[in-house]
Design a protein around this motif. Sequence first.
Motif, short mmCIF file in Angstrom:
data_model
loop_
_atom_site.label_atom_id
_atom_site.label_comp_id
_atom_site.label_asym_id
_atom_site.label_seq_id
_atom_site.Cartn_x
_atom_site.Cartn_y
_atom_site.Cartn_z
N LEU A 11 -5.89 10.69 -5.59
CA LEU A 11 -6.25 10.39 -6.98
C LEU A 11 -6.28 11.62 -7.87
O LEU A 11 -6.13 11.51 -9.09
CB LEU A 11 -7.60 9.68 -7.01
N GLU A 12 -6.45 12.81 -7.30
CA GLU A 12 -6.48 14.02 -8.10
C GLU A 12 -5.09 14.65 -8.24
O GLU A 12 -4.96 15.71 -8.83
CB GLU A 12 -7.46 15.02 -7.48
N SER A 13 -4.10 13.96 -7.73
CA SER A 13 -2.71 14.40 -7.88
C SER A 13 -1.99 13.43 -8.81
O SER A 13 -2.59 12.50 -9.35
CB SER A 13 -2.02 14.41 -6.51
N GLU A 14 -0.70 13.66 -8.97
CA GLU A 14 0.12 12.75 -9.78
C GLU A 14 0.69 11.60 -8.96
O GLU A 14 1.46 10.79 -9.47
CB GLU A 14 1.28 13.53 -10.43
N GLU A 15 0.30 11.54 -7.71
CA GLU A 15 0.87 10.54 -6.80
C GLU A 15 0.75 9.10 -7.32
O GLU A 15 1.71 8.33 -7.24
CB GLU A 15 0.22 10.67 -5.43
N PRO A 16 -0.42 8.69 -7.86
CA PRO A 16 -0.52 7.30 -8.34
C PRO A 16 0.44 6.98 -9.48
O PRO A 16 0.72 5.81 -9.73
CB PRO A 16 -1.98 7.20 -8.80
N GLU A 17 0.92 8.01 -10.17
CA GLU A 17 1.87 7.77 -11.25
C GLU A 17 3.32 7.95 -10.78
O GLU A 17 4.17 7.07 -11.02
CB GLU A 17 1.61 8.73 -12.42
N VAL A 18 3.62 9.04 -10.10
CA VAL A 18 5.02 9.34 -9.78
C VAL A 18 5.50 8.67 -8.50
O VAL A 18 6.71 8.53 -8.28
CB VAL A 18 5.25 10.87 -9.68
N ARG A 19 4.56 8.23 -7.65
CA ARG A 19 4.95 7.59 -6.39
C ARG A 19 4.68 6.08 -6.41
O ARG A 19 4.86 5.41 -5.40
CB ARG A 19 4.17 8.19 -5.22
N ARG A 20 4.28 5.56 -7.53
CA ARG A 20 3.91 4.15 -7.61
C ARG A 20 5.11 3.31 -8.05
O ARG A 20 5.72 3.58 -9.08
CB ARG A 20 2.76 3.94 -8.60
N TYR A 21 5.43 2.29 -7.25
CA TYR A 21 6.53 1.38 -7.56
C TYR A 21 5.98 -0.04 -7.48
O TYR A 21 5.89 -0.64 -6.41
CB TYR A 21 7.69 1.58 -6.57
N TRP A 76 0.83 -1.21 0.00
CA TRP A 76 0.00 0.00 0.00
C TRP A 76 0.86 1.26 0.00
O TRP A 76 0.48 2.28 -0.57
CB TRP A 76 -0.94 0.00 1.21
N LEU A 77 2.02 1.20 0.62
CA LEU A 77 2.93 2.35 0.63
C LEU A 77 3.48 2.62 -0.77
O LEU A 77 3.63 3.77 -1.18
CB LEU A 77 4.06 2.09 1.62
N ARG A 78 3.77 1.55 -1.51
CA ARG A 78 4.35 1.66 -2.84
C ARG A 78 3.31 1.86 -3.94
O ARG A 78 3.67 2.19 -5.07
CB ARG A 78 5.15 0.40 -3.17
N ASN A 79 2.04 1.66 -3.62
CA ASN A 79 0.97 1.73 -4.63
C ASN A 79 -0.16 2.63 -4.15
O ASN A 79 -1.20 2.16 -3.66
CB ASN A 79 0.43 0.32 -4.92
#
Length: 235
Positions: free
Chosen positions: A95-105, A64-67
């Motif tokens: 979800l309204e930020s770029e977090e799911p793309e730039v913070r997802r590993y 959950w931390l990585r995704n």
Amino acid sequence: MDHESSVPSPLMPATSREQDAVRVLLLIDGACEPPSTADLTQAELATAVGVVRTQVRLQKLDFWLRNPDYLADELLSEYETSREEPLLQLAGDILESEEPEVRRYPMLRHHFGAYEPLDDALAVLRSAGLVAVRRRGTIGRIRQHDYFLLAEGRRVAREIIGQEPVFRYYVDRVALVLALADGLGGSELKARQYLQREYAETVRGARIGSVSARARERLAVLRAQAQGAQTGVAG
């Protein structure tokens, strides 16, 4: 546990050993429980200040931390059950930020669910005297791994946060992950994560795909329902 290798796509975000070490240190620091009296009688653990018990729990919390997309979708599920407005807001912030793309590993899908070798990160932490790992069982059959945060590890974790505010992100996300996992053991977390279709249907040995598009659609629907309910009450 399987250890099949998988080479990330050139376009897939990847972490360095040092980044993994910092993330895992802050995760253990935030997620640990007090060590037992028996733990502290071992010379190597005399300075232990906390412990995360079982590899399964550590891996599932790290998932959950990585995704962030999966984390946000779980928050939406919690909202559907409780209708607590802050959950919808937290999911929206992600979800309204770029977090799911730039913070997802992304993590690999193995027999026992999401898994990513943490040996390199833990080797960094262990060699620096920040973390100790203890294995329970016999030489041929390890039943459990326990991850102990040592006093020096806690000091360094606090120092990292103080000197590099960017890592406050992990502290905040660990707190959110733990609130979501409240009272759940490693096996229960695994079972909950398997409820996600994308997670469960990923071919073993492949990386688990994103749910960000579906979660964003779900957020929009739930927000519309909430606004409709408020309008109805106001009317």
